[in-house]
Structure formats: structure tokens, C-alpha cells
Design an enzyme around this catalytic site. Sequence first.
Site, PDB file in Angstrom:
ATOM      1  N   LYS A  83      -1.289  -1.938   9.245  1.00 29.34           N
ATOM      2  CA  LYS A  83      -1.228  -0.604   8.640  1.00 29.34           C
ATOM      3  C   LYS A  83      -2.594   0.092   8.735  1.00 29.34           C
ATOM      4  O   LYS A  83      -2.659   1.304   8.893  1.00 29.34           O
ATOM      5  CB  LYS A  83      -0.748  -0.710   7.189  1.00 29.34           C
ATOM      6  CG  LYS A  83       0.678  -1.272   7.040  1.00 29.34           C
ATOM      7  CD  LYS A  83       1.725  -0.360   7.680  1.00 29.34           C
ATOM      8  CE  LYS A  83       3.152  -0.737   7.283  1.00 29.34           C
ATOM      9  NZ  LYS A  83       4.165   0.153   7.869  1.00 29.34           N
ATOM     10  N   TYR A 123      -0.006  -8.328   7.183  1.00 28.44           N
ATOM     11  CA  TYR A 123       0.567  -6.978   7.173  1.00 28.44           C
ATOM     12  C   TYR A 123      -0.497  -5.881   7.149  1.00 28.44           C
ATOM     13  O   TYR A 123      -0.438  -4.925   7.923  1.00 28.44           O
ATOM     14  CB  TYR A 123       1.444  -6.903   5.928  1.00 28.44           C
ATOM     15  CG  TYR A 123       2.012  -5.571   5.518  1.00 28.44           C
ATOM     16  CD1 TYR A 123       3.182  -5.093   6.091  1.00 28.44           C
ATOM     17  CD2 TYR A 123       1.426  -4.822   4.489  1.00 28.44           C
ATOM     18  CE1 TYR A 123       3.743  -3.896   5.660  1.00 28.44           C
ATOM     19  CE2 TYR A 123       1.978  -3.629   4.057  1.00 28.44           C
ATOM     20  CZ  TYR A 123       3.142  -3.170   4.643  1.00 28.44           C
ATOM     21  OH  TYR A 123       3.693  -1.990   4.219  1.00 28.44           O
TER      22      TYR A 123
END
Length: 329
Positions: free
Chosen positions: A187, A183
Site C-alpha cells: 500500500k 500488506y
Amino acid sequence: MGLFSSTKNHMPVEGKTVLITGASEGMGLSASIQLSQKGANIILVSRNVGRLEEALLKVKSAAKSPSTQKFTYISADVSEPDYAGAVIAEAIAWNGGSAPDIVWCVAGLSTPLLWVEDDNALAAARRNMDVNYFGAAEMSRAILREWLSPENKPDPSNKAEPKHVIFTASVLALFAVVGYAPYTPSKWALRGLADTLAMELSLYPDHPVKVHVVYPATITSPGFERENKTKPEITVELEKEEPPETPDTVAQRSIEGLERGEYYVTISFLGRLMRCGIMGGSPRNNWFFDTVLGWFIPVVYYFVLRSMNAQIVRFARRNGHPSGYKKTS
Ligand SMILES: NC(=O)C1=CN([C@@H]2O[C@H](COP(=O)(O)OP(=O)(O)OC[C@H]3O[C@@H](n4cnc5c(N)ncnc54)[C@H](OP(=O)(O)O)[C@@H]3O)[C@@H](O)[C@H]2O)C=CC1
Ligand SMILES: CCCCCCCCCCCCCCCC(=O)[C@@H](N)CO
């Protein structure tokens, strides 16, 4: 972005049209409701039509001026290549020929796991990148091409407010934590894109557009419930340092930061420290305070990292080699 802050609202939304992805649940839904309360027309974007219908009712019933504001939804999968052009075209047609004034990319997902041990790691990393990074990257490009085209030059006598494109990252884009390997890079990538765009937008002095990145910590959303099903135990332990906030609180603080004109918007005290710890060549919200605070963060990190790594080593000693951990997925 000057030396001192002002009290001006840098993102008035009354009478403006806002398109929000990931708007049917969690933080995106809360932001849509709050912007509706402030008088904005809202276009909700996500995949599931049943949830969009329910969300639309909530957003409608929050309207400041129900007789003049309008609301709709568009079902789209932000991970589909080239999805965004059609969404923007549909939004413009619905909005009487004008593009939305504000586009906020909130849609995202997270698949926490251990990079080395979990067989799903690379598939999860690609999926996280497709939704979190490319979903927002494609949307930003579709709307910027519309706003910045020579035909769409705003009338200077009309004192047009700037347009806003907003990305939603996470504090993990400022400080990485074990368990979020699929993840976190998606980002961080948003940060790189936003900094680049902040500079590229200066090529269009007659088309005022602002870019922003919001950095929430844990949000008690439906997405958080889903990610907790696969979250490694050590990740659960470490992230207790930053208390969870409700989607409503995160949306509210995000909007407050955007109204203050911030470029990187953080939600919490730790988030602010983390932001000042990574500034590098990124634009500052406040050059004086961000710089001075930024000098102290490396010292803080000496203690934070020492203590976190000690906690991880204690965990490792207690639980043995990670290949023996109970499978979470
Ligand atoms: N929860 C957390 O702890 C944190 C979350 N974040 C980030 O904040 C944002 C909001 O998170 P949160 O409130 O938890 O969100 P949720 O997971 O609760 O909701 C996600 C929303 O995005 C939509 N969505 C998901 N995938 C897609 C897709 N492929 N295409 C279109 N829409 C999609 C969902 O609708 P549908 O499924 O119908 O498409 C839903 O409306 C995300 O970007 C997340 O990464 C940041 C920090 C912490
Ligand atoms: C100088 C600063 C000190 C730093 C202290 C470090 C504390 C660590 C807190 C980590 C919080 C992680 C939240 C994850 C949210 C998220 O994005 C996911 N839930 C989404 O999947």
C-alpha cells in the site's frame, strides 16, 4: 488543491463510464452501487463469475436512470502479469469504442501475520504485492496509455471533464502497525506510484487526468472476515483504536472526498491526522490546513508511539517469546 476549498463537484459521474476492480464484494461493490445511484455506467471487474453476476444485479437495480445506464462485468485476475490491456480493450469494445472515464482500483487482499515467526511471510508478501500493488499499477498504466495517447486528445471546445484514476490504499500506508508486514509495503508502494504519476501527468496538459489515493481504515467486509482468521492477537488489540466502518460508509466518504477534488482521500478523523503527518513532497488537498495540521502531528506521534509500544511490551511480557504463540495459520 488551492488554498481554500470550493463546493464544486470535481468528479461528476452521471452519464460517465466507471470501471471498478474488486467490485463484487466489500467496498468495491458498495462504491459500484453508489455510483450507479448517481447515474454512472459501471464495469465490474473481479475473478469469481458467480459473485460478479450477483453484484451486477444489485448494481443494476440501484440505477438512477435504468433505461439509459448500462452495466457489465469482466472476469479478470489482477495479479496476472499483463492482465490489464485485455480488460481495457474489452471495456472499450463494450462501451461503443470509448474508454471508461474513471478507473477505480479497489481489488486487494491482506494476510496479517508476524514477519519473523510465520513461515508464510515471504510468500504472503509477494502475493500482497502482486494483487495490491501490481494489480493497480498495471491497470493504471493500461488506462493512462489509452487516455493519454495523441489520438485521444479531448476536443477542447467540448470542455471535457478530467478522467480519474483512483487507487485504494489503507491508513496503514500512513502509519504502520505490527502484524501487517506483508500488506503495508504494497500500500505504501501505491503512494509512491501515485505521487510519481501526479507529476508525470503534467507532461500532458491537453489531456486532463487526475490521480487519487483513498485510505480506508478497517472495513467490515468479507475480506476483513478472511484476514481475521490469521491476524495476530496484538494486531487485533492495537487496531481497536480506529473503529471499523461498513463498506457502504467507506465508499460514501471516499466518493465525497473525490467529489471535493481531494488527492489523498481519508475516511476518518484519525485518517486525516495520519495523512497530514506524512505529507513530505506529496501534493496537498488544502495547502494551508494540511500544512498547519502537519506541524502538530509529530508531537501527537510522540505520545501515540510511546503508548502503543508500551502496550506491545506489556503484551510481550504476558505472552512470552512469539515463537510460543498459538499458530494462526
Ligand atoms: N477490509 C479492510 O479492513 C480494509 C481494506 N482495505 C483495502 O480496501 C480494498 C477493499 O477491501 P474490502 O472491501 O475488504 O475487499 P474484499 O476483500 O471484501 O473484496 C475484495 C474484492 O476484490 C476482488 N479480488 C480479490 N483478489 C482479486 C484478484 N486477484 N483479481 C481480481 N479481483 C480480486 C474480490 O473478488 P474475487 O475474489 O472474486 O476476485 C472482491 O470483489 C482493498 O484494496 C483492501 O486492501 C483498506 C483498508 C482496510
Ligand atoms: C496522529 C494519528 C494517530 C494514530 C493512531 C493510531 C491508531 C492505529 C489504528 C490502526 C488501524 C489499522 C486499520 C487497518 C486497516 C487495514 O488496512 C487492514 N484491515 C486491511 O488488511
